[in-house]
Write a protein that holds these residues in place. Sequence first.
Motif, mmCIF file in Angstrom:
data_model
loop_
_atom_site.group_PDB
_atom_site.id
_atom_site.type_symbol
_atom_site.label_atom_id
_atom_site.label_comp_id
_atom_site.label_asym_id
_atom_site.label_seq_id
_atom_site.Cartn_x
_atom_site.Cartn_y
_atom_site.Cartn_z
ATOM 1 N N ASP A 112 65.175 50.433 23.806
ATOM 2 C CA ASP A 112 66.207 50.256 22.788
ATOM 3 C C ASP A 112 67.514 50.935 23.184
ATOM 4 O O ASP A 112 67.513 51.967 23.859
ATOM 5 C CB ASP A 112 65.746 50.855 21.460
ATOM 6 N N ARG A 113 68.591 50.340 22.732
ATOM 7 C CA ARG A 113 69.885 50.987 22.764
ATOM 8 C C ARG A 113 70.339 51.139 21.320
ATOM 9 O O ARG A 113 70.320 50.170 20.563
ATOM 10 C CB ARG A 113 70.896 50.168 23.577
ATOM 11 N N GLN A 114 70.717 52.333 20.975
ATOM 12 C CA GLN A 114 71.136 52.629 19.615
ATOM 13 C C GLN A 114 72.569 53.133 19.632
ATOM 14 O O GLN A 114 72.970 53.842 20.551
ATOM 15 C CB GLN A 114 70.203 53.669 18.993
ATOM 16 N N ARG A 115 73.303 52.761 18.605
ATOM 17 C CA ARG A 115 74.700 53.153 18.531
ATOM 18 C C ARG A 115 75.006 53.639 17.112
ATOM 19 O O ARG A 115 74.600 53.015 16.134
ATOM 20 C CB ARG A 115 75.604 51.970 18.873
ATOM 21 N N VAL A 116 75.700 54.751 17.051
ATOM 22 C CA VAL A 116 76.154 55.281 15.766
ATOM 23 C C VAL A 116 77.665 55.457 15.845
ATOM 24 O O VAL A 116 78.163 56.198 16.697
ATOM 25 C CB VAL A 116 75.477 56.613 15.414
ATOM 26 N N ARG A 117 78.364 54.757 14.974
ATOM 27 C CA ARG A 117 79.810 54.905 14.854
ATOM 28 C C ARG A 117 80.122 55.515 13.496
ATOM 29 O O ARG A 117 79.434 55.238 12.515
ATOM 30 C CB ARG A 117 80.520 53.555 14.954
ATOM 31 N N GLY A 118 81.164 56.322 13.451
ATOM 32 C CA GLY A 118 81.484 56.889 12.157
ATOM 33 C C GLY A 118 82.679 57.803 12.190
ATOM 34 O O GLY A 118 83.403 57.900 13.187
ATOM 35 N N PHE A 119 82.867 58.492 11.076
ATOM 36 C CA PHE A 119 83.934 59.477 11.009
ATOM 37 C C PHE A 119 83.517 60.601 10.069
ATOM 38 O O PHE A 119 82.663 60.439 9.192
ATOM 39 C CB PHE A 119 85.263 58.851 10.556
#
Length: 745
Positions: free
Chosen positions: A597-604
Amino acid sequence: MTRTNTLRTAVSHSALGASLAVGFAVGIETPAAAQTAATPEGGSVNLPAIDVEGRAPDNTLRSGTGLGRLQGPIQSLPQTIQVIPQEVLRQQNVTTLEQALRNVPGITSSIGEGNGGVNGDQLRIRGFTAQNDLYVDGLRDFGTYRRDAFTFEEVQALLGPSGTTFGAGSAGGAVNVNSRVPFLGNAYNAVVTGGMGPFARGTLDLNQRLGETTAMRLNLMGQTGSIVGRNLDSGDRWGVAPSIAFGLGTNTTFTLEYLHYHYNEATDAGVPVLTPAGASVGRPVTEYGIGRGTWYGGPVDRDRSTVDRLTARLQHRATDWLTLYNDTRLGYQERFFSYSIASCDATCTQRFFTGRGGVPQYSFSGAGSPYESTTWGLQNVTTAVARFNTGSIRHEATLGVDASYEDYERIGYAYGTDRTNFRGNLLAPDNDAAFGYTRSTANNATRRAQTTAVGVFASDRIWFTPEISVLGGVRWSRFQTDYQQFGPGFPQTELNADNSFWDPRAAIIWEPTPNATFYFSYAQSTFAPGSNFTTQPGQANANNTALEPERNTIYELGARVNVLDGRLGLSAAVFQIEKNNAIESDPSTGVTFSSGDRQRVRGFDLGATGRITDAWLINARYSYLDSETTRSLTAANVGHRVAFVPRHSASLWTSYELNRGQPWNVTLGGGVTWNSGQFLNPANTAEVPQNFSLDALISHRINDNLQVSINGYNLTDHRNYTQLWTNRAVLGAGRTVLVSLSTTF
């Protein structure tokens, strides 16, 4: 490699670290040039404000981390760092690390997955496991247990991959606790707390100056009580932590600290997650009418832990331009642990939701069987920090060596057929059912693991102008783990994992004024398969040792500004974390595999810390996390949210002092912690709803020596889930009120 040889190797690497640090420092620059280099234009050095007793600024952006390898005030560091300062810990009457970290949005707690895995302070930061990323004074805190806050000065959450600073792991970040240490002064404080549960706790904090440069400190704690609204058996804990410091206020300071801590408390594996017929998403059984107090445990379900920890820290300012640090820790833990994992199969689920076919009966998973464990570890971190010039360019360079050794042994026990064949009423569990157990005869009845880790790290921050600087760093790490398992009549199985890797870091920093910082940073961390065998021996298998390491990368753009004459610090950051080659464990078998798996978390993140006025304290943060599985061997999981990542989370604590110093004074405080709902698995077929807690404080200082406080927690009596796993969740306390009397002299 034998245990003796492995330990000798770790110690020799520590000595090598000291040699490298000194050698690096000697060859940099002349002291005169370095002295000039350490002074910015204007002829003065901007340092965080510290009072005579060493209290950090209320605006935590102006304080440092206390780590030799992470220099400067937080204001100028290119990474999201949230500090829970002593004042907030005191006002909230925090007693555990878990309670302290409720002030940090994006950090959640997990339950151990059974099969001998992690149980205690098992954290997930921005959705990524941080089981080995807990540090005290910058050093590994060996063992797995529930940490008490009676020695905490402050708690720091360093968010984002931090491989260069801490080594392997730290995908979502790391947590560091700064301990209470001696200072030059006399101060004595005692706090007695009692209230609902019932609950009783007492702490004592004594600091005594012994000479012009010497002081000692003693912290004591005792506690007994139960959790409001829960049917768990009561527990108790106590601890003692003496420390002594020499050379305070001089160029050479040596601090020696010792901790002895013991607790005996009930364990809770949580309530099962059930999915009604026709529904696509399951929820904890307590969302369908089961009471919050429900506990599926029994008399044997206890966590009995004893921790002994010795820490020696040396700081030597060799010249005006060179400072050396040498920190060493020896830790030892003994533990007995058992809990009951309730399972509700298809028949049980059907009976529960329809009310037909008889009583819904739960059974126990074998993964919760008792075990005894012994963990000991040794770590040394040697760091040299040099400030010097090359022409008109100013440098702050760091070089160090980090070497550690950890030894783990676990002895398993097994229940008999009375437990295996047990069926209980899901609606009314039998908490008095006691089951006998004997030494396990399985092929993995005894499990052992030895891990040797060595890291060499270097970084340089270069100021091209007083306003613009760049930071570059890299760490080389090697993790070697040897694992053995055996049982009566079975041959010994041995596994070995040996991984080495590089973790880089880079940033550009713009400081247009002393009160404003803007930065863009890149960092990477690596998690080596086999490096967690000492905390999760259930994952030890040949497949695990053959896997490629996980790689975690973060890109972050951030800003920090001090306002109101520096009393209040404001921060903001946008980021993206990418996790490649994610490693998963089958929750039923414990077998580890690479999901690909490749997981991505974007945020602020948005934060505020400090004081709006001299009487008005605030510590607040909001976090938005948009998580996604971007690639998976299970095609249906692509596009789903990453498990254990709340999309929204926020914390606020604020207090106001009325009539300070007057007879009719009062401090009013309050705040909230909130997380939106979270999925519990990659398929997004199980979830828990939002968590919300409204807390409050009212406090009155009777005189210069006495203060009385009343704390209320979860005043709306919301049903919260404090620890999560793929198929179960642990409930938090109901509405709680505690009263404290504090004396200071």
